[in-house]
Design a protein around this motif. Structure first.
Motif, PDB file in Angstrom:
ATOM      1  N   GLU A  85      10.424   7.771  -0.620  1.00  0.00           N
ATOM      2  CA  GLU A  85      11.230   6.602  -0.970  1.00  0.00           C
ATOM      3  C   GLU A  85      10.329   5.431  -1.341  1.00  0.00           C
ATOM      4  O   GLU A  85       9.402   5.095  -0.605  1.00  0.00           O
ATOM      5  CB  GLU A  85      12.125   6.194   0.202  1.00  0.00           C
ATOM      6  N   ASP A  86      10.607   4.799  -2.469  1.00  0.00           N
ATOM      7  CA  ASP A  86       9.806   3.653  -2.902  1.00  0.00           C
ATOM      8  C   ASP A  86       9.877   2.500  -1.906  1.00  0.00           C
ATOM      9  O   ASP A  86       8.906   1.760  -1.727  1.00  0.00           O
ATOM     10  CB  ASP A  86      10.275   3.162  -4.279  1.00  0.00           C
ATOM     11  N   ALA A  87      11.030   2.338  -1.266  1.00  0.00           N
ATOM     12  CA  ALA A  87      11.212   1.236  -0.320  1.00  0.00           C
ATOM     13  C   ALA A  87      10.669   1.564   1.068  1.00  0.00           C
ATOM     14  O   ALA A  87      10.723   0.715   1.968  1.00  0.00           O
ATOM     15  CB  ALA A  87      12.694   0.874  -0.216  1.00  0.00           C
ATOM     16  N   ASP A  88      10.158   2.787   1.263  1.00  0.00           N
ATOM     17  CA  ASP A  88       9.582   3.229   2.536  1.00  0.00           C
ATOM     18  C   ASP A  88      10.600   3.292   3.664  1.00  0.00           C
ATOM     19  O   ASP A  88      10.228   3.353   4.839  1.00  0.00           O
ATOM     20  CB  ASP A  88       8.408   2.327   2.959  1.00  0.00           C
ATOM     21  N   ALA A  98       3.910   0.467  14.563  1.00  0.00           N
ATOM     22  CA  ALA A  98       3.433   1.793  14.953  1.00  0.00           C
ATOM     23  C   ALA A  98       2.194   2.188  14.159  1.00  0.00           C
ATOM     24  O   ALA A  98       1.219   2.727  14.713  1.00  0.00           O
ATOM     25  CB  ALA A  98       4.545   2.822  14.748  1.00  0.00           C
ATOM     26  N   MET A  99       2.192   1.903  12.864  1.00  0.00           N
ATOM     27  CA  MET A  99       1.033   2.229  12.034  1.00  0.00           C
ATOM     28  C   MET A  99      -0.170   1.393  12.441  1.00  0.00           C
ATOM     29  O   MET A  99      -1.308   1.886  12.449  1.00  0.00           O
ATOM     30  CB  MET A  99       1.377   1.994  10.557  1.00  0.00           C
ATOM     31  N   SER A 151      -3.845   1.806   2.535  1.00  0.00           N
ATOM     32  CA  SER A 151      -3.990   2.237   1.140  1.00  0.00           C
ATOM     33  C   SER A 151      -2.666   2.625   0.501  1.00  0.00           C
ATOM     34  O   SER A 151      -2.634   3.110  -0.632  1.00  0.00           O
ATOM     35  CB  SER A 151      -4.958   3.425   1.062  1.00  0.00           C
ATOM     36  N   GLY A 152      -1.554   2.438   1.244  1.00  0.00           N
ATOM     37  CA  GLY A 152      -0.243   2.728   0.694  1.00  0.00           C
ATOM     38  C   GLY A 152       0.170   4.173   0.769  1.00  0.00           C
ATOM     39  O   GLY A 152       1.053   4.611   0.024  1.00  0.00           O
ATOM     40  N   THR A 201       1.120  11.391  -4.411  1.00  0.00           N
ATOM     41  CA  THR A 201      -0.186  11.230  -3.753  1.00  0.00           C
ATOM     42  C   THR A 201      -0.340  12.204  -2.587  1.00  0.00           C
ATOM     43  O   THR A 201      -1.031  11.905  -1.611  1.00  0.00           O
ATOM     44  CB  THR A 201      -0.341   9.786  -3.237  1.00  0.00           C
ATOM     45  N   GLU A 202       0.299  13.383  -2.668  1.00  0.00           N
ATOM     46  CA  GLU A 202       0.314  14.316  -1.541  1.00  0.00           C
ATOM     47  C   GLU A 202      -1.082  14.652  -1.041  1.00  0.00           C
ATOM     48  O   GLU A 202      -1.355  14.627   0.163  1.00  0.00           O
ATOM     49  CB  GLU A 202       1.062  15.593  -1.945  1.00  0.00           C
ATOM     50  N   ALA A 203      -2.006  14.971  -1.933  1.00  0.00           N
ATOM     51  CA  ALA A 203      -3.358  15.354  -1.501  1.00  0.00           C
ATOM     52  C   ALA A 203      -4.045  14.189  -0.797  1.00  0.00           C
ATOM     53  O   ALA A 203      -4.680  14.360   0.258  1.00  0.00           O
ATOM     54  CB  ALA A 203      -4.183  15.814  -2.705  1.00  0.00           C
ATOM     55  N   GLU A 204      -3.912  12.992  -1.363  1.00  0.00           N
ATOM     56  CA  GLU A 204      -4.557  11.819  -0.765  1.00  0.00           C
ATOM     57  C   GLU A 204      -3.961  11.482   0.594  1.00  0.00           C
ATOM     58  O   GLU A 204      -4.675  11.123   1.536  1.00  0.00           O
ATOM     59  CB  GLU A 204      -4.427  10.610  -1.703  1.00  0.00           C
ATOM     60  N   ARG A 205      -2.634  11.598   0.706  1.00  0.00           N
ATOM     61  CA  ARG A 205      -2.022  11.228   1.989  1.00  0.00           C
ATOM     62  C   ARG A 205      -2.373  12.242   3.081  1.00  0.00           C
ATOM     63  O   ARG A 205      -2.536  11.868   4.247  1.00  0.00           O
ATOM     64  CB  ARG A 205      -0.505  11.056   1.847  1.00  0.00           C
TER      65      ARG A 205
END
Length: 304
Positions: free
Chosen positions: A212-215, A284-285, A252-253, A136-140
């Motif tokens: 990382e899937d687990a963030d 923080a987010m 939005s993940g 999702t590089e462009a979206e992020r």
């Protein structure tokens, strides 16, 4: 420039012949060609700097499609070519989202020539990076640029988050970082990180954390991790021998950055450690969201 190719085919006779053809035809580019005969062996051979992946569809322990999906996580910039005897019209490619550069019939007329031409084109025209990117590089990146991150009050609040992280994990360095398209920027810092300047993304540990899937990602020893061993000297000079980072994830993940702690000694981190840092990253987010969405206030408390 160094070019790395991986050719996967369980038919060792065809594999040897094709690898030799590629080596001869691409001699002017001096490619480093590795081979594998199975999904498991090929998965072990995937590296972040892989330029081209060539694979048969039918593998003894899986399929070429499974391998291409794994390559999307490890080396998303690699060109992926399906060089196969399989009937491509009968294969379901819906889950690959355009990840395959091209299909080539292994025994079609001029198949070897077409394969060589595709590989040459991929090597000479496709930009490659030394780090993975989220799908999702462009979206992020769009999400990242929707935030105004220069508010001193926001930075002050995030500084307190890094202070808390450093105190809890008894480390001297912590930071909140933003991962832009080409760089890592340090938004809030504790300790020596206050002196750090932005770094190229290929030099960043955090650019691996956001895939990382687990963030959350931990590195017990940067000198022993193959992703960072080549630049471990510079990391250690910065006081980074071990690392733990948690992604800053939007509603939005989408991961736009990280909260990280760094230790100058080899160190492991527990599941509880990871959970705590992830909770701090969520805080923080939330602060970033709050400052981005709250209208500027006048001194008397009214909205401007």
């Amino acid at each position: 420039m160094s070019y790395s190719l991986l050719y996967v085919d369980p038919d060792e006779s065809t594999q040897t012949e094709t690898a030799a053809t590629l080596s001869d035809s691409l001699a002017d580019l001096d490619p480093d060609i590795s081979t594998a005969v199975s999904l498991a062996e090929a998965t072990e051979a995937l590296t972040v700097d892989l330029s081209v992946l060539i694979t048969e569809y039918d593998l003894p322990d899986g399929t070429g499609f499974e391998l291409i999906k794994k390559a999307q996580d490890v080396c998303p910039d690699a060109a992926c070519i399906l060089y196969t005897d399989a009937d491509v019209s009968q294969l379901n490619t819906d889950d690959l989202h355009g990840a395959i550069t091209e299909y080539v019939g292994k025994h079609s007329v001029f198949g070897d020539n077409r394969l060589t031409d595709l590989v040459r084109t991929s090597l000479t025209t496709t930009p490659h990076t030394d780090y993975p990117k989220p799908q999702t590089e462009a979206e992020r990146l769009t999400a990242l640029r929707s935030y105004a991150l220069d508010d001193p009050k926001l930075v002050g609040s995030l500084d307190r988050i890094t202070d808390l992280a450093a105190a809890h994990f008894e480390v001297e360095i912590a930071s909140v970082n933003i991962i832009d398209d080409r760089s890592q920027e340090f938004l809030a810092c504790h300790g020596a990180a206050e002196e750090w300047e932005s770094m190229h993304r290929e030099d960043s540990i955090c650019t691996f954390t956001i895939v990382e899937d687990a963030d959350v990602m931990t590195v017990a020893d940067v000198a022993e991790d193959p992703r960072f061993a080549s630049r471990s000297g510079s990391l250690i000079d910065m006081g980074i021998r071990s690392y733990m980072g948690a992604s800053l994830v939007t509603a939005s993940g989408l991961p736009i950055g990280t909260l990280c702690v760094y230790d100058n000694e080899v160190r492991s981190f527990s599941a509880d450690d990871e959970a705590y840092l992830k909770d701090l990253a969520t805080t923080a987010m939330n602060l970033i969201d709050a400052y981005a969405r709250t209208p500027a206030m006048t001194d008397d408390g009214g909205a401007q």
